[in-house]
Enzyme design. Structure first.
Site, PDB file in Angstrom:
ATOM      1  N   GLU A   1       0.811  -1.230   0.000  1.00 19.35           N
ATOM      2  CA  GLU A   1       0.000   0.000   0.000  1.00 19.35           C
ATOM      3  C   GLU A   1       0.841   1.275   0.000  1.00 19.35           C
ATOM      4  OE1 GLU A   1      -2.916  -0.193   3.111  1.00 19.35           O
ATOM      5  OE2 GLU A   1      -4.017  -1.810   2.121  1.00 19.35           O
TER       6      GLU A   1
ATOM      7  N   GLU B   1      -4.808  -9.140   1.043  1.00 18.23           N
ATOM      8  CA  GLU B   1      -5.441  -8.989   2.357  1.00 18.23           C
ATOM      9  C   GLU B   1      -6.933  -9.181   2.165  1.00 18.23           C
ATOM     10  OE1 GLU B   1      -4.271  -5.474   4.658  1.00 18.23           O
ATOM     11  OE2 GLU B   1      -2.251  -5.728   3.840  1.00 18.23           O
TER      12      GLU B   1
HETATM   13  C1  GAL Z   1      -4.587  -2.712   5.246  1.00 19.82           C
HETATM   14  C2  GAL Z   1      -3.110  -2.625   5.589  1.00 19.82           C
HETATM   15  C3  GAL Z   1      -2.791  -3.474   6.796  1.00 19.82           C
HETATM   16  C4  GAL Z   1      -3.780  -3.204   7.883  1.00 19.82           C
HETATM   17  C5  GAL Z   1      -5.161  -3.480   7.396  1.00 19.82           C
HETATM   18  C6  GAL Z   1      -6.247  -3.328   8.437  1.00 19.82           C
HETATM   19  O1  GAL Z   1      -4.982  -1.713   4.378  1.00 19.82           O
HETATM   20  O2  GAL Z   1      -2.326  -3.067   4.516  1.00 19.82           O
HETATM   21  O3  GAL Z   1      -1.480  -3.214   7.219  1.00 19.82           O
HETATM   22  O4  GAL Z   1      -3.647  -1.865   8.252  1.00 19.82           O
HETATM   23  O5  GAL Z   1      -5.441  -2.594   6.329  1.00 19.82           O
HETATM   24  O6  GAL Z   1      -7.510  -3.564   7.889  1.00 19.82           O
END
Ligand code: GAL
Length: 813
Positions: free
Chosen positions: A419, A495
């Site tokens: 990100e 994620e």
């Molecule tokens: C993502 C990020 C992670 C964490 C997550 C929480 O956008 O890459 O490190 O912050 O959100 O939902």
């Protein structure tokens, strides 16, 4: 006969002598665990050998300088409310043997948070910036071979930025490596397997060999391959002249017959033995393990391992280990992986930084794929500051990262970062920097696919994906624009979920929206909540069923971690009308809590990811005094396709999963929303293909009267870093788990070992992790025992005012 004996003994003597020289000739690697002194604060005078550090704290490495401290109640929950931001000094006397006089001596640091400066006998021997990366220094020329030597390390996190708890200091191991002047470079062996067939595999081995001596010499490399059982399967030789100070790559290749492939359920590991001879004498020997396996991303059929599709059932793991903080203990990591494997995980993403090297070794051994990532953002979170020269920084850090990790068969992809806003949007030369990073990755390992992990949906229109191999996107099917513009690249959900919950805690009524959070400062464990940018677990399951080209997902996160307590960060609790003290100190994202105890979601994942194993899990618990007669929804997570629910013998009917439903929860869970609470028992009888597969009963518990201690291991190694995790569980007098017990426990550890930490998974707990008390949280807690260096017995005695006293003994061998 006599003569024969004599000859035999002479031969034996010669063999032993030879063996002795060979052993003496080999590199010596010593972990510097003991004998360190530590003090926080500015102590520049500490570099001086004469400095008196007797008032400093005695510490053992790994050491995280903030984890045992008191919480700062009104501190920043996003980084764990612990005092990690500081500078600190470590000092240690180095024992340098006279016999090392003609050797090369290195220090290898697996990670120092952050900006380490290493001094030997008052002189700066070297420094690094990025706190998560490994680096090494040649300290030979700084040493005295006849006197005592002083190593001092300065670590400084004041400029380090973080979105979670990073820890501070010498939190990973430090190794002293002693080699012959002619030796294989650290991380200098590189094994690739360009051709793999059922009958043979071609193994290419490159060794970077250094001649650091003052004389040129003819150097012979004997390159041996050992199979998984340790049998030699090939031996190649090559010789070349190395001038004084010269370094060169020695490339050999060999065939391995009937290769035993590395795979998830058969993690076969071969190894190479690189032996360096000068004048017929063995001078250096380095062993490197590797695996023979084929990895391939396809555009339309996901990820393939050894020719078959493997859906990536992954989790993200931060580097922290709950109550142990950033301090890296191999056993803590192994336990994390065991817990993750037990619910069906086959892949890990090390969000978002270079991992401890032992984590990769564990993944190799346990058959777990590894998504290897170097950075979270390219800013102070990566220890890039105003004065950093990006090109130099990128090269150094990528070189160490890739060279260290590239022989691990578990590593299936390199990620240059998570990100990174300006890179995705090509701001501040974003694409140039991306290109720089990827070029260095490819320079040191062109055999694996590369990626950048993205979150900015429309940034795909700028086509940053043209620079790397795989589309990796976080949450919300954000991959769709990139995939449409470039359908020939595979997709990974890097994620998924970010579902939030507190173990053992339930709220009524069920949330109408995923973002319905209350002022309880805990999140209901019905697994229906997620922050606005994220989703519930079932959505990702459904999307992967609907879009089979998606190679798999990495759940955010496997374990809860310190920091990032969404939805109760400082800002969020202020919006709810609280002050900063109300903000939590650890996350709610985990499938298991901060100490590894399963939340309900554990069973949801297991039911889907491990369909071959029986799962019948009922939620919530059945102790709802005051809710008699009220609607109390009951969910069942099962690998079955249907279940019938009974409360005190009365049926609430059979529910079946609805595989075609567009409401994702209906596909993966069984839900009875109109159950009326009455104390007693709730029972689920599960069915698969019409056949009953089992049942589960939950009972209303009486008052908690006792508890049990269950150690995950009763024998640990007396090596100063092994651990035994003791689960504490409360029960009523009939032996029913007591889901509401929150008693205080007094901890006493005696004998050969120490209390390494204790915790309970409550993001709102502000009890210091190494205090001798811990509270039960919804009936459970974990106490972590650590070994010292003495063998013997370690005794844990736990006392509670209302629940009695229990003891358990652990052996340290
Ligand atoms: C993502 C990020 C992670 C964490 C997550 C929480 O956008 O890459 O490190 O912050 O959100 O939902």
């Amino acid at each position: 006969m006599n003569k024969l004996y004599k000859q035999y003994f002479l031969l034996l003597f010669c063999a032993l002598l030879l063996n002795h020289f060979q052993v003496a000739a080999q590199r010596e690697s010593r972990e510097l665990q003991k004998g360190w002194k530590f003090a926080k604060g500015p102590h520049p005078e500490a570099v001086d050998s004469e400095f008196d550090d007797s008032s400093w704290q005695d510490v053992r490495i790994p050491h995280d300088w903030a984890i045992s401290e008191d919480f700062i109640k009104d501190g920043n929950g996003s980084t764990g409310k612990l005092p990690w931001k500081a500078e600190g000094w470590y000092r240690k006397k180095l024992e340098i043997n006279e016999a090392y006089k003609n050797k090369r001596i290195y220090l290898v640091f697996d990670g120092v948070m952050a900006f380490p400066e290493v001094y030997i006998n008052g002189k700066l021997a070297g420094k690094w910036d990025y706190g998560y990366n490994s680096f090494y220094l040649d300290i030979t020329d700084f040493l005295n071979f006849s006197e005592e030597n002083l190593l001092a390390v300065h670590a400084d996190t004041r400029e380090h930025d973080s979105r979670w708890y990073p820890g501070g200091g010498l939190y990973r191991k430090v190794t002293m490596l002693v080699t012959d002047p002619v030796h294989v470079d650290i991380w200098g062996t590189y094994v690739t397997t360009p051709i793999i067939n059922a009958d043979t595999a071609t193994v290419r081995i490159s060794n970077h060999i250094l001649n650091t001596s003052k004389m040129g010499d003819s150097v012979r490399l004997k390159q041996v391959i050992l199979d998984p059982s340790g049998e030699q399967v090939s031996a190649e030789k090559m010789t070349r002249f190395l001038a004084a100070g010269e370094a060169a790559y020695f490339e050999t290749s060999a065939k391995v017959l009937k290769p035993q492939l590395w795979d998830l359920d058969a993690p076969n590991l071969y190894s190479t033995l690189s032996q360096v001879y000068v004048n017929g004498q063995l001078r250096d020997e380095k062993k490197t393990s590797f695996g023979i396996r084929n990895i391939e991303f396809t555009a339309n059929d996901g990820f393939h391992l050894n020719g078959r599709r493997v859906q990536l059932k992954g989790v993200n793991l931060h580097h922290g280990q709950g109550p142990l903080g950033a301090a890296f203990y191999p056993r803590a990591a192994e336990r994390q992986l065991e817990i993750m494997q037990s619910l069906g995980v086959n892949a890990i993403r090390n969000s978002h930084n270079v991992a401890a090297p032992e984590l990769l070794e564990l993944c190799d051994k346990m058959g777990i794929l590894f998504f290897d990532e170097i950075f979270d953002k390219y800013d102070a979170k990566a220890d890039i500051v105003d004065t950093t020269d990006f090109e130099d920084f990128a090269h150094r850090n990528i070189r160490n990262f890739i060279r260290r990790d590239r022989n691990h068969p578990s590593v299936f992809m390199w990620s240059v970062g998570n990100e990174i806003g300006d890179v995705q949007w090509n701001i501040n030369n974003g694409f140039r920097r991306l290109h720089t990073m990827l070029n260095y990755v490819n320079k040191y390992d062109p055999t694996r696919p590369t990626t950048l992990v993205n979150d900015q949906l429309r940034s795909a229109e700028l086509r940053h994906f043209d620079l790397y191999d795989v589309h990796s996107w976080n949450y919300g099917r954000r991959y769709r624009i990139a995939r449409k513009l470039q359908p020939n690249k595979a997709v990974v959900i890097s994620e998924s979920a970010s579902t939030v919950s507190t173990r053992g805690f339930y709220e009524f009524p069920l949330p109408e929206k995923k973002t319905d959070f209350t002022k309880s400062l805990q999140v209901s464990s019905y697994d229906l909540n997620a922050p606005e940018w994220a989703e519930i677990s079932d959505d990702d399951f459904m999307w992967q069923q609907q879009e089979p080209y998606v190679a798999g997902e990495f759940v955010w996160t496997g374990f809860d971690y310190l920091g990032e307590p969404t939805p109760y960060t400082n800002k969020e609790v202020e919006e709810l009308g609280f002050d900063a003290e109300a903000a939590s100190r650890s996350s709610y994202f985990g499938i298991v809590d901060l100490v590894g105890i399963p939340k309900d979601r554990y069973y949801l994942y297991k039911s889907y990811w491990k369909p071959e194993e029986q799962t019948i899990h009922i939620l919530p618990h059945w102790n709802w005094e005051g809710r008699e007669g009220e609607k109390t929804p009951v969910f069942v997570y099962t690998n079955g396709d249907c279940a019938e629910l009974f409360v005190n013998g009365k049926s609430y009917g059979k529910q079946c999963k609805k595989p075609e439903s567009t409401v994702s929860t209906e596909r993966f869970r069984l839900m009875w929303n109109d159950v009326v609470y009455e104390p007693g028992e709730v029972k689920a009888v599960a069915y698969k293909d019409g056949k009953q597969i089992g049942e589960k009963i939950l009972k209303t518990a009486g008052k908690a009267t006792n508890f049990s201690l269950t150690a995950d291991r009763k024998i640990i190694q007396a090596n100063g870093k092994d651990l035994s995790y003791v689960l504490v569980e409360a029960f009523d007098k009939k032996g029913n788990p007591a889901p509401l017990a929150n008693d205080v426990l007094q901890i006493e550890v005696t004998g050969e070992g120490h209390l390494a930490g204790a915790g309970n998974g409550n993001p709102q707990s502000f009890e210091a992790f190494q205090n001798d008390t811990v509270n039960l949280f919804y009936g459970k807690a974990v106490i972590i025992l650590g070994s010292d260096f003495e063998k013997g017995t370690l005794k844990l005695r736990v006392k509670s005012a209302n629940l009695g006293t229990e003891t358990i003994s652990i052996k340290a061998e």
